[in-house]
Design an enzyme around this catalytic site. Structure first.
Site, short mmCIF file in Angstrom:
data_model
loop_
_atom_site.label_atom_id
_atom_site.label_comp_id
_atom_site.label_asym_id
_atom_site.label_seq_id
_atom_site.Cartn_x
_atom_site.Cartn_y
_atom_site.Cartn_z
N CYS A 179 34.46 25.89 40.23
CA CYS A 179 33.95 24.57 40.57
C CYS A 179 34.97 23.85 41.46
CB CYS A 179 33.81 23.82 39.26
SG CYS A 179 32.68 22.49 39.31
N GLN A 191 40.49 42.81 35.38
CA GLN A 191 39.24 42.89 34.60
C GLN A 191 39.02 44.27 34.01
OE1 GLN A 191 37.19 40.63 33.58
NE2 GLN A 191 37.87 38.89 34.79
N THR A 204 47.19 35.98 38.48
CA THR A 204 47.36 35.34 39.79
C THR A 204 48.75 35.61 40.34
OG1 THR A 204 45.77 33.62 39.22
CG2 THR A 204 47.34 33.10 40.98
N ALA A 207 47.07 39.41 30.28
CA ALA A 207 46.86 39.57 28.83
C ALA A 207 45.63 38.83 28.27
CB ALA A 207 48.11 39.09 28.08
N ASN A 210 35.22 41.01 38.85
CA ASN A 210 35.07 40.01 37.80
C ASN A 210 33.68 39.38 37.77
OD1 ASN A 210 36.49 39.21 40.28
ND2 ASN A 210 36.19 37.12 39.55
C1 LIG Z 1 39.93 40.18 38.95
C2 LIG Z 1 40.84 39.05 38.61
N1 LIG Z 1 42.05 38.98 39.19
C3 LIG Z 1 42.92 37.99 38.91
C4 LIG Z 1 42.60 36.99 38.04
C5 LIG Z 1 43.58 35.89 37.79
O1 LIG Z 1 44.02 35.82 36.50
P1 LIG Z 1 44.71 34.46 35.94
O2 LIG Z 1 43.78 33.34 36.28
O3 LIG Z 1 44.83 34.66 34.50
O4 LIG Z 1 46.00 34.30 36.62
C6 LIG Z 1 41.34 37.00 37.41
C7 LIG Z 1 40.94 35.92 36.49
O5 LIG Z 1 39.78 35.66 36.27
C8 LIG Z 1 40.44 38.06 37.71
O6 LIG Z 1 39.23 38.13 37.15
#
Ligand SMILES: Cc1ncc(COP(=O)(O)O)c(C=O)c1O
Length: 382
Positions: free
Chosen positions: A327, A181, A73, A203, A153
């Protein structure tokens, strides 16, 4: 209580014991602050530099060409907000797609609402694929940033990232890919293979720790910081470095990415087995593409049901799966990815099975055996 069957590896993966072992000394022994000038701090700094150099060699990048972050994120937020703001004098158009992760889409919404950018959202075809031609046609003279994910994802579609990146490169436009992903699931050579200026990595999607990621930033690009308050990461990301997380990230990268820890030759037949059962069930429609899809991911929709009923029914059998967007206030939002495929009516009934290293044939056989009943119950609302 039934046994746990974990089919949600796209959400997260268990920490690998060897990665944990590599992290432990940094929780117990080397706990210094890398910014401290005394010897305890200097030791931590040296170990941080060592981890950075190891990651650089692995990625095929300079040690200055990536910033360690708190995960996917933050990597996406820094890449998108930071780059758009750094380049705002050059142009005000940004391009992304309708199927990106919320940590990408909401950055673009913010930039449009508060920072005066215009955002073009590319559509996808029925397989969730972005077209290279669509991108070529969407690019404008004032486009400064394009962000398109490497693999989706929710349904697993792999995008033609290097071709999309090539379009941007020819036009001199900065290209970001959210590869969160993709890493650990597809074979990795080096960071150049994406044809991207910015790449997000996280990670915990490949048996590393949570709260650990990085964003690759091809030199000489300089996104504006989004965190302020210190000169860490070469003045680019304030905040005391999370050394155990960094070490865990680097260890899992080196261990599980070049030869993907998600073993396609094992997982594809298992996903195909599930697909064969799903394909025969009344009202079920596979939405993951047959080709060009993450081999561990199998998603489908269920007419006459919804995500809550489906997840609850699976959970009662001990099966952990996922359903569309997260959710909120006890209800599942319809999947924006399934909506983008043009399937509005069934967007609230997505089931995602994402398999992984610990998945067994026995588990898949069990899920195949209970799935017809679970689906029927969820369709009947009981
Ligand atoms: C494609 C994609 N981008 C970004 C994220 C964000 O990762 P995080 O929640 O570990 O910060 C995810 C998490 O599911 C994801 O699937």
């Amino acid at each position: 209580m039934p046994r746990t069957i974990y089919f949600d590896y796209n959400a997260t993966t268990p920490l690998d014991p060897a990665v944990r072992a590599a992290m432990l000394p940094f929780l117990e022994e080397f706990w210094g602050n890398p910014s401290s000038v005394h010897h305890v701090g200097r030791k931590a700094r040296a170990l941080l530099d060592e981890a950075r150099n190891r990651a650089a060699t692995f990625l095929g990048a300079k040690p200055s060409e990536f910033i360690f972050t708190s995960g996917g994120t933050e990597a996406n937020n820094l890449a998108i907000l930071g780059t758009a703001r750094a380049l705002k004098a050059k142009g005000k158009n940004l391009i992304t797609s309708s199927i990106e992760h919320p940590s990408v889409l909401q950055c673009f919404d913010y930039l449009e609402k508060y920072d005066g950018f215009s955002v073009t959202k590319l559509p996808v075809n029925v397989e969730g694929r972005i077209s290279v031609d669509d991108l070529s046609q969407a690019v404008r003279s004032d486009t400064v940033l394009v962000s398109l994910m490497a693999a989706n994802n929710e349904i697993g579609t792999i995008q033609p990232v290097s071709e999309l990146g090539a379009v941007c490169r020819r036009r001199g436009i900065v290209f970001h890919t959210d590869a969160v992903q993709w890493f650990g699931k597809e074979p990795f050579e080096n960071i150049g293979q994406f044809n991207a200026d910015l790449v997000s990595i996280c990670a915990h999607k490949f048996h590393g720790p949570k709260g650990a990621g990085l964003v690759y930033i091809k030199s000489p690009l300089h996104p504006s910081p989004i965190l302020f308050g210190g000169g860490h990461e070469n003045e680019r990301r304030a905040g005391t470095e999370n050394l155990p997380a960094v070490v865990g990230l680097v260890e899992s990268l080196v261990k599980f990415v070049k030869n993907p820890v998600f073993d396609g030759t094992k997982l594809k037949p298992l996903a195909d087995k599930l697909a064969a059962v799903v394909g025969k069930l009344d009202g079920c429609e596979l939405v993951s593409p047959k080709n060009g899809c993450l081999k561990n991911t199998l998603s489908f929709t269920v007419q006459g049901s919804d995500g809550i009923a489906l997840m609850a029914g699976l959970d009662m059998e001990g099966i952990c799966a996922s359903s569309g967007s997260a959710c909120s206030a006890g209800s599942l939002e319809p999947s924006h990815v399934v909506q983008s495929l043009g399937k509005m009516k069934t967007a609230n009934s997505l089931v995602r099975f994402s398999l992984g290293r610990e998945t067994t044939v026995d588990e898949v056989d069990f899920v195949c055996s209970v799935l017809p009943t679970v689906i029927r119950r969820a369709q009947l609302g009981r």
